[in-house]
Design an enzyme around this catalytic site. Structure first.
Site, PDB file in Angstrom:
ATOM      1  N   HIS A 181       0.817  -1.214   0.000  1.00  0.00           N
ATOM      2  CA  HIS A 181       0.000   0.000   0.000  1.00  0.00           C
ATOM      3  C   HIS A 181       0.852   1.266   0.000  1.00  0.00           C
ATOM      4  O   HIS A 181       0.368   2.339  -0.336  1.00  0.00           O
ATOM      5  CB  HIS A 181      -0.989   0.000   1.174  1.00  0.00           C
ATOM      6  CG  HIS A 181      -0.378   0.218   2.521  1.00  0.00           C
ATOM      7  ND1 HIS A 181      -0.056  -0.813   3.361  1.00  0.00           N
ATOM      8  CD2 HIS A 181      -0.049   1.342   3.174  1.00  0.00           C
ATOM      9  CE1 HIS A 181       0.451  -0.334   4.488  1.00  0.00           C
ATOM     10  NE2 HIS A 181       0.465   0.979   4.392  1.00  0.00           N
ATOM     11  N   ASP A 211       0.287  -7.640   1.250  1.00  0.00           N
ATOM     12  CA  ASP A 211       0.668  -6.245   1.466  1.00  0.00           C
ATOM     13  C   ASP A 211       2.182  -6.069   1.525  1.00  0.00           C
ATOM     14  O   ASP A 211       2.695  -5.345   2.365  1.00  0.00           O
ATOM     15  CB  ASP A 211       0.026  -5.685   2.729  1.00  0.00           C
ATOM     16  CG  ASP A 211       0.124  -4.161   2.786  1.00  0.00           C
ATOM     17  OD1 ASP A 211       0.221  -3.535   1.724  1.00  0.00           O
ATOM     18  OD2 ASP A 211       0.115  -3.604   3.896  1.00  0.00           O
ATOM     19  N   SER A 292       4.558   2.471   7.926  1.00  0.00           N
ATOM     20  CA  SER A 292       4.260   1.288   7.129  1.00  0.00           C
ATOM     21  C   SER A 292       5.455   0.865   6.295  1.00  0.00           C
ATOM     22  O   SER A 292       6.056   1.678   5.595  1.00  0.00           O
ATOM     23  CB  SER A 292       3.088   1.560   6.180  1.00  0.00           C
ATOM     24  OG  SER A 292       1.868   1.477   6.848  1.00  0.00           O
TER      25      SER A 292
END
Length: 451
Positions: A181, A211, A292
């Site tokens: 992402h 992911d 992230s």
């Protein structure tokens, strides 16, 4: 501060229901306009590709024990560390995960595993690891306009940031792990190194379901490669630290400390590939937007997880999640080798029966009694697919796969991605006109032409 750095995908358990029959007062055998539109309803498309990540029976049992306490608060994921709650300006991919393995990790040749020689000081450990931690900037095309009129010229602007960790150096190339992402939708990717230098990055491969993504940069300024540990050896309350760039480069290299709060946590997540289950490590080390893709590190200085999301809701604190290193490694190996992850392919378009009007179930599908609203409706079967070869047809309702009851399309993906592999033979039980049929299917990988 650029608040567009708050990027991530959204996790949502809620699905739009088709209106129920109370709104349709037609005669019993008459199909409503809404029901007539069912075959035009966008189906959840079962996707394809990826080698099985091995799981022990204990983990399978744990996966079924869903973290029910999470469900009321999971609303969205923010892109630097997932944050639950809808966040604007995030990449349009969601989070998903393969299962945690409790078996002993087999170290991949793409990863090093040596712990730091001196780990008595967290400060020394961070100083040693800092050169392996990077920032990742996602640049996307933006159309310029003048005086209210669109211009034909376009430019690339930074639409969000995340973190990453250098895990391999091979000659003149170095490789970075980050989240899918973080890189989703990028026209250009830039990697910001510890020494302030910026490298243009090449996307080697990405996988929406896990992911994860792998980037390639020049190794000329790479001084350190991170070591990876065995996530199956983690215990509750083990000390960990997270390193990354919360809110972007302004706070690059931020270090937060905490512990392992939970193992084998299961979270449902909506992705571009449909709803899948994530199995993650829970930590109370602070993870924020921009974190992230950065590493979660054990007391030996080894990466034992890739930070991916957090719960963000009033009254909720210190609920962060990371993808376990034992799940990361086989996915990354495939991304390096093929640029994608191959998973078993069935070849059907599906709609959860909870979304199908009851009168349609009764009048068109021939279901009754306890057969209603259970399983997954097959809207379409792809020609030449394993499902087609097994004899599955449109208007079938899948109620069992591999001997397990099916309540939603998420159950089908969970079994395909985590319990079966390409080439496996298994059974599918369907309801056809109210009668049960058991069909044998041989799973294949998705072809390039398959959709």
């Amino acid at each position: 501060m650029n608040m567009n750095d708050h990027r991530d995908d959204s996790i949502s358990r809620d699905q739009s229901d088709l209106s129920h029959t109370e709104q349709n007062k037609q005669e019993p055998k008459q199909i409503s306009h809404q029901e007539q539109q069912l075959l035009e309803t966008p189906a959840i498309k079962e996707t394809a590709s990826s080698a099985e990540i091995e799981k022990t029976a204990a983990v399978k049992k744990e996966k079924k024990r869903r973290a029910a306490w999470l469900s009321p608060i999971l609303g969205g994921i923010i892109g630097g560390g997932l944050v639950l709650g809808i966040v604007p300006n995030l990449p349009s991919e969601q989070h998903k995960m393969e299962a945690v393995s409790d078996t002993k990790q087999v170290q991949s040749s793409n990863f090093t595993s040596a712990p730091l020689k001196n780990t008595s000081s967290v400060a020394d450990m961070v100083e040693d690891l800092e050169p392996a931690i990077v920032g990742v900037s996602n640049y996307q095309a933006s159309q310029s306009s003048q005086f209210g009129f669109d211009s034909s010229s376009s430019s690339e602007t930074e639409s969000g940031t995340g973190s990453g960790v250098i895990f391999k150096k091979d000659g003149q190339k170095a490789y970075i792990i980050t989240n899918n992402h973080v890189v989703e939708g990028a026209n250009k990717l830039a990697v910001n190194l510890y020494n302030g230098k910026t490298e243009t990055a090449k996307l080697v491969g990405k996988d929406a379901i896990s992911d994860l993504a792998v980037l390639e940069i020049s190794s000329s300024n790479v001084k350190k490669v991170a070591s990876f540990g065995d996530s199956s050896k983690l215990r509750i309350a083990d000390k960990v630290i997270a390193i990354g760039n919360p809110l972007g480069q302004q706070f690059s290299g931020t270090v937060t400390q905490g512990g392992i709060s939970g193992l084998n946590r299961t979270v449902d997540a909506d992705t571009s590939q449909g709803t899948v289950e994530m199995n993650v490590i829970q930590t109370d080390a602070a993870i924020n937007p921009g974190n992230s893709g950065g590493p979660l590190i054990n007391s030996s200085g080894q990466v034992i997880g890739i930070n991916s999301m957090k719960v963000s809701e009033n009254g909720v604190e210190s609920l962060g999640f990371a993808i376990p290193s034992n799940d990361v490694e086989p996915i990354v190996d495939q991304l390096l080798a093929k640029g994608k992850v191959e998973r078993p392919f069935l070849g059907v378009q599906m709609i959860d029966m909870a979304q199908v009007p009851e009168t349609y179930q009764q009048n068109t599908l021939g279901l009754f009694g306890d057969q209603l609203s259970k399983g997954v409706y097959v809207k379409e079967v792809q020609s030449g697919s394993p499902a087609a070869k097994a004899g599955i047809k449109s208007n079938d309702v899948i109620v069992k796969l591999n001997g397990k009851d099916i309540e939603s399309s998420a159950d089908i993906r969970q079994i395909l991605y985590n319990e079966l592999k390409i080439g496996d033979k298994t059974s599918i039980q369907v309801l056809r006109g109210g009668s049960k049929k058991t069909l044998d299917v041989t799973l294949t990988k998705q072809t390039e032409s398959a959709s």
